[in-house]
Design a protein around this motif. Structure first.
Motif, PDB file in Angstrom:
ATOM      1  N   PRO A  27      51.451  33.685  50.137  1.00  0.00           N
ATOM      2  CA  PRO A  27      50.871  33.565  48.799  1.00  0.00           C
ATOM      3  C   PRO A  27      49.396  33.979  48.702  1.00  0.00           C
ATOM      4  O   PRO A  27      48.831  33.968  47.618  1.00  0.00           O
ATOM      5  N   GLN A  28      48.769  34.351  49.830  1.00  0.00           N
ATOM      6  CA  GLN A  28      47.371  34.785  49.792  1.00  0.00           C
ATOM      7  C   GLN A  28      47.329  36.226  49.298  1.00  0.00           C
ATOM      8  O   GLN A  28      47.912  37.116  49.914  1.00  0.00           O
ATOM      9  N   VAL A  29      46.660  36.459  48.179  1.00  0.00           N
ATOM     10  CA  VAL A  29      46.610  37.776  47.548  1.00  0.00           C
ATOM     11  C   VAL A  29      45.170  38.129  47.212  1.00  0.00           C
ATOM     12  O   VAL A  29      44.266  37.307  47.363  1.00  0.00           O
ATOM     13  N   ARG A  30      44.991  39.351  46.749  1.00  0.00           N
ATOM     14  CA  ARG A  30      43.713  39.778  46.184  1.00  0.00           C
ATOM     15  C   ARG A  30      44.022  40.507  44.883  1.00  0.00           C
ATOM     16  O   ARG A  30      45.072  41.128  44.740  1.00  0.00           O
ATOM     17  N   VAL A  31      43.077  40.430  43.954  1.00  0.00           N
ATOM     18  CA  VAL A  31      43.206  41.102  42.668  1.00  0.00           C
ATOM     19  C   VAL A  31      41.948  41.934  42.459  1.00  0.00           C
ATOM     20  O   VAL A  31      40.833  41.423  42.594  1.00  0.00           O
ATOM     21  N   ARG A  32      42.117  43.210  42.141  1.00  0.00           N
ATOM     22  CA  ARG A  32      40.966  44.072  41.851  1.00  0.00           C
ATOM     23  C   ARG A  32      40.779  44.095  40.342  1.00  0.00           C
ATOM     24  O   ARG A  32      41.642  44.537  39.592  1.00  0.00           O
ATOM     25  N   LEU A  33      39.620  43.602  39.926  1.00  0.00           N
ATOM     26  CA  LEU A  33      39.322  43.433  38.508  1.00  0.00           C
ATOM     27  C   LEU A  33      38.064  44.191  38.126  1.00  0.00           C
ATOM     28  O   LEU A  33      37.183  44.404  38.951  1.00  0.00           O
ATOM     29  N   ARG A  34      37.995  44.518  36.863  1.00  0.00           N
ATOM     30  CA  ARG A  34      36.766  45.084  36.318  1.00  0.00           C
ATOM     31  C   ARG A  34      35.822  43.919  36.014  1.00  0.00           C
ATOM     32  O   ARG A  34      36.206  42.948  35.375  1.00  0.00           O
ATOM     33  N   GLN A  35      34.589  44.041  36.519  1.00  0.00           N
ATOM     34  CA  GLN A  35      33.563  43.049  36.212  1.00  0.00           C
ATOM     35  C   GLN A  35      32.361  43.833  35.710  1.00  0.00           C
ATOM     36  O   GLN A  35      31.600  44.374  36.487  1.00  0.00           O
ATOM     37  N   GLY A  36      32.238  43.898  34.384  1.00  0.00           N
ATOM     38  CA  GLY A  36      31.223  44.767  33.795  1.00  0.00           C
ATOM     39  C   GLY A  36      31.617  46.213  34.038  1.00  0.00           C
ATOM     40  O   GLY A  36      32.735  46.610  33.760  1.00  0.00           O
TER      41      GLY A  36
END
Length: 158
Positions: free
Chosen positions: A65-74
């Motif tokens: 269940p350990q994941v990463r999410v690539r998100l827009r931050q600014g």
């Protein structure tokens, strides 16, 4: 997810309304990335799995269940570590309506998921943690120490 969106995400262009979910392959252990609708609400990230437990990333989450999410931050992109939870009892249609409220791109994504999805849709809740040190590079590059340490810190104890 359609191939043009996947290609844009792979080369580093993040279309509005999308994010990149990274899981570990349940057999290979390699990093696997999947474009998903951006369902971020504070430190929680919501995903509606249109194929339910049959989706590859859902099966990967069941194993790890350990994941990463690539998100827009600014104007920048960041990887956020997180712990995913499969919510079989959550109503994915109600969750989509809640996430799409006041967000036209999320509402559009919900329509696509409903059209392309099955009757087995499932809600995935990701509790986001710290910002990962690695926010660039290939998704299948060797893991860095910060990511491995975070994964070990949040791993279930047997």
């Amino acid at each position: 997810m359609n191939p043009p969106i996947r290609l844009l995400l792979r080369i580093g262009l993040m279309p509005l309304g999308y994010a990149l979910l990274e899981t570990r392959g349940r057999v290979s252990g390699r990093r696997r990335t999947t474009p998903v609708g951006n369902g971020r609400r504070g430190d929680t990230f919501w995903v509606i799995a249109e194929h339910g437990r049959r989706a590859g990333y859902v099966r990967n989450i069941q194993k790890n269940p350990q994941v990463r999410v690539r998100l827009r931050q600014g104007w920048h992109f960041v990887w956020r570590n997180g712990t995913a939870h499969l919510l079989a009892d959550d109503d994915p249609y109600a969750r989509q309506r809640q996430l799409g409220r006041f967000h036209p791109l999320r509402a559009l994504n919900a329509v696509v998921v409903r059209v392309m999805g099955t009757t087995e849709m499932m809600t995935v809740r990701i509790d986001l943690h710290d910002i990962s040190q690695r926010d660039a590079g290939s998704p299948n590059a060797p893991a860095d120490r910060a990511y491995e340490t975070a994964a070990a810190r949040h791993a279930p104890v047997a």
